[in-house]
Write a protein that holds these residues in place. Structure first.
Motif, PDB file in Angstrom:
ATOM      1  N   ALA A 264       0.855  -1.194   0.000  1.00 48.58           N
ATOM      2  CA  ALA A 264       0.000   0.000   0.000  1.00 48.58           C
ATOM      3  C   ALA A 264       0.884   1.233   0.000  1.00 48.58           C
ATOM      4  O   ALA A 264       1.981   1.240   0.575  1.00 48.58           O
ATOM      5  CB  ALA A 264      -0.924   0.012   1.219  1.00 48.58           C
TER       6      ALA A 264
ATOM      7  N   ARG B 195       1.842   3.013  -4.828  1.00 54.17           N
ATOM      8  CA  ARG B 195       0.839   2.037  -5.230  1.00 54.17           C
ATOM      9  C   ARG B 195      -0.479   2.680  -5.659  1.00 54.17           C
ATOM     10  O   ARG B 195      -0.982   3.602  -5.017  1.00 54.17           O
ATOM     11  CB  ARG B 195       0.572   1.078  -4.073  1.00 54.17           C
ATOM     12  N   THR B 196      -1.007   2.172  -6.763  1.00 56.40           N
ATOM     13  CA  THR B 196      -2.336   2.515  -7.248  1.00 56.40           C
ATOM     14  C   THR B 196      -3.035   1.215  -7.607  1.00 56.40           C
ATOM     15  O   THR B 196      -2.428   0.133  -7.564  1.00 56.40           O
ATOM     16  CB  THR B 196      -2.266   3.423  -8.489  1.00 56.40           C
ATOM     17  N   LEU B 197      -4.293   1.297  -8.001  1.00 54.74           N
ATOM     18  CA  LEU B 197      -4.995   0.089  -8.424  1.00 54.74           C
ATOM     19  C   LEU B 197      -4.357  -0.516  -9.663  1.00 54.74           C
ATOM     20  O   LEU B 197      -4.425  -1.723  -9.878  1.00 54.74           O
ATOM     21  CB  LEU B 197      -6.472   0.416  -8.696  1.00 54.74           C
ATOM     22  N   ALA B 198      -3.698   0.314 -10.475  1.00 52.28           N
ATOM     23  CA  ALA B 198      -3.124  -0.169 -11.728  1.00 52.28           C
ATOM     24  C   ALA B 198      -1.789  -0.883 -11.545  1.00 52.28           C
ATOM     25  O   ALA B 198      -1.412  -1.696 -12.389  1.00 52.28           O
ATOM     26  CB  ALA B 198      -2.964   0.993 -12.711  1.00 52.28           C
ATOM     27  N   ASN B 199      -1.039  -0.580 -10.477  1.00 54.87           N
ATOM     28  CA  ASN B 199       0.305  -1.160 -10.363  1.00 54.87           C
ATOM     29  C   ASN B 199       0.474  -2.035  -9.119  1.00 54.87           C
ATOM     30  O   ASN B 199       1.587  -2.227  -8.649  1.00 54.87           O
ATOM     31  CB  ASN B 199       1.368  -0.058 -10.374  1.00 54.87           C
ATOM     32  N   GLN B 200      -0.626  -2.585  -8.595  1.00 53.85           N
ATOM     33  CA  GLN B 200      -0.543  -3.388  -7.384  1.00 53.85           C
ATOM     34  C   GLN B 200       0.330  -4.621  -7.551  1.00 53.85           C
ATOM     35  O   GLN B 200       0.951  -5.088  -6.608  1.00 53.85           O
ATOM     36  CB  GLN B 200      -1.945  -3.823  -6.949  1.00 53.85           C
ATOM     37  N   LYS B 201       0.398  -5.178  -8.756  1.00 50.80           N
ATOM     38  CA  LYS B 201       1.139  -6.428  -8.956  1.00 50.80           C
ATOM     39  C   LYS B 201       2.571  -6.198  -9.408  1.00 50.80           C
ATOM     40  O   LYS B 201       3.318  -7.164  -9.581  1.00 50.80           O
ATOM     41  CB  LYS B 201       0.407  -7.310  -9.979  1.00 50.80           C
TER      42      LYS B 201
END
Length: 420
Positions: free
Chosen positions: A174, A225-231
């Motif tokens: 996060a 961290r964003t929803l697009a780069n969580q992985k």
């Protein structure tokens, strides 16, 4: 040969029939089949060589550096924490991690219980840290995680990772809100932060049913961290160093210059050998100006440098404020070529030029067995535009590095069914 230039949403193709003044790059002969190339305006960042390129740092391996403090129903005599042998997917990602932390948690009754792993010494977070992450192994029992940290003024903050009922190893990450808030002044966003505890939230355990969890590698990452780069999982790697031993691996071509000097020399000042990623030698390109013809220098890697899924290309350059224009030619695994605009060398001495690779440059597909990544083929050097000072070429290159994305992983079925 044609060049494909991206301008907004439109694509403009430049043919060789156009006059040279329309685009000086159109006659750049790449290879015998002269593939079409898209010119890319990248996001560029200029840093000192003393600035660390570290992308990820483990700040705790949960090995006897904390104590357990629980809520009112916590049973410390029936709970324990100990180190056990690492197993499963984590051993393939972190080959140097041989032991992980096992938590056995018990409470006198089931409820909104929690246990805090309180660190004996608060852990200072590096200033470049944009997010906090760790690895947890679960068996489908509902639980949650929360990190507590304080700033240098003594104010405490919490970072919630939510609740989960996952199986096997999972990476939790996060963004640090203070670092990601661009509305705050710089001095406030980058004040010192100290991580004090990791909280485990549990509404499953009781006197008769304990919760078993495993934790490993509490770390910080540069990624906000964003929803697009969580992985995404970034690591720095140096691909090429310009030294006397690497000279046979490169070829140079000069147009519009004479008295050409290409040589490997020791880096000055010598203190750069103690930089975070040291430089000991570099490649010097020097030449005198010719009044006629096209002016361009091509530095080509005879065997293209191969990177995994690439997020940044970092080039170390010594400039002399002659305002040369730099470009980097890359190719993806689909055979598409892209010319990255590295900007103008408007500085004196050694600096790092970091170029962000746009996500729309395809480097992977849904098929995990296919080859992925990016090839770095050429470095292109052109004089200042408009050409005012005709005092020749004087540049040096130290290294080519990349920030790679090793991505997340899927836990195999055997790991999901396995209980420690």
């Amino acid at each position: 040969m044609r060049w494909c230039v991206q301008r907004g949403a439109a694509l403009v193709f430049l043919a060789m029939a156009l006059p040279l003044a329309a685009d000086p790059l159109q006659n750049y002969n790449l290879y015998s089949n002269t593939p079409r190339v898209r010119i890319v305006n990248t996001v560029r960042q200029l840093d000192s060589l003393w600035e660390s390129d570290e992308q990820y740092r483990v700040i705790s391996q949960f090995s006897n550096d904390f104590g357990l403090q629980g809520s009112s129903f916590f049973l410390p005599a029936s709970s324990s924490n100990r180190l056990v042998a690492s197993r499963g997917s984590l051993t393939r990602i972190f080959t140097n991690v041989s032991r992980v932390c096992r938590l056995d948690l018990a409470f006198s009754r089931r409820g909104l219980n929690l246990v805090s792993l309180v660190f004996a010494t608060p852990i200072e977070l590096p200033l470049w840290a944009g997010s906090i992450e760790f690895w947890g192994h679960g068996h489908g029992i509902r639980h949650g995680y929360r990190v507590i940290y304080r700033d240098e003024a003594g104010q405490h903050h919490s970072l919630d990772f939510g609740t989960t009922s996952h199986y096997g190893w999972r990476r939790f990450s996060a963004a640090i809100p203070l670092r990601a808030d661009l509305n705050r002044p710089f001095s406030e966003r980058y004040r010192k932060l100290f991580l004090t505890s990791l909280v485990v939230l549990d509404d499953h355990a009781s006197r008769s049913a304990t919760t078993v969890l495993h934790l490993a590698n509490l770390a910080v990452s540069r990624i906000r961290r964003t929803l697009a780069n969580q992985k995404e999982f970034w690591q720095f790697r140096r691909l090429f160093s310009f030294d006397p031993f690497s000279l046979p691996a490169i070829a140079t071509r000069f147009h519009g210059y004479t008295n050409i000097r290409v040589r490997a020399v020791r880096i000055s000042p010598p203190e750069l050998a103690q930089a975070p990623h040291p430089l000991k030698s570099g490649l010097v390109l020097q030449a005198d100006w010719l009044s006629q013809g096209m002016h361009r220098t091509i530095l080509r890697f005879r065997t293209p440098l191969e990177a995994r899924v690439c997020r940044h290309v970092i080039l170390t350059v010594r400039g002399s404020q002659r305002h040369e224009r730099l470009w980097i030619l890359v190719q993806n695994t689909l055979g598409e070529h892209f010319l990255l605009r590295a900007g103008i060398v408007d500085f004196e001495g050694w600096h790092k030029i970091s170029l962000e690779i746009p996500h729309w440059i395809i480097q992977k597909s849904a098929n995990v067995t296919e080859k992925r990544g990016l090839y770095i083929r050429d470095i292109l050097i052109e004089p200042a535009e408009p050409i005012i000072a005709r005092d020749g070429l004087d540049l040096a290159f130290g290294s080519v590095s990349v920030v790679e994305d090793t991505e997340d992983f899927l836990a195999p079925a055997l790991e999901i069914l396995e209980k420690w």
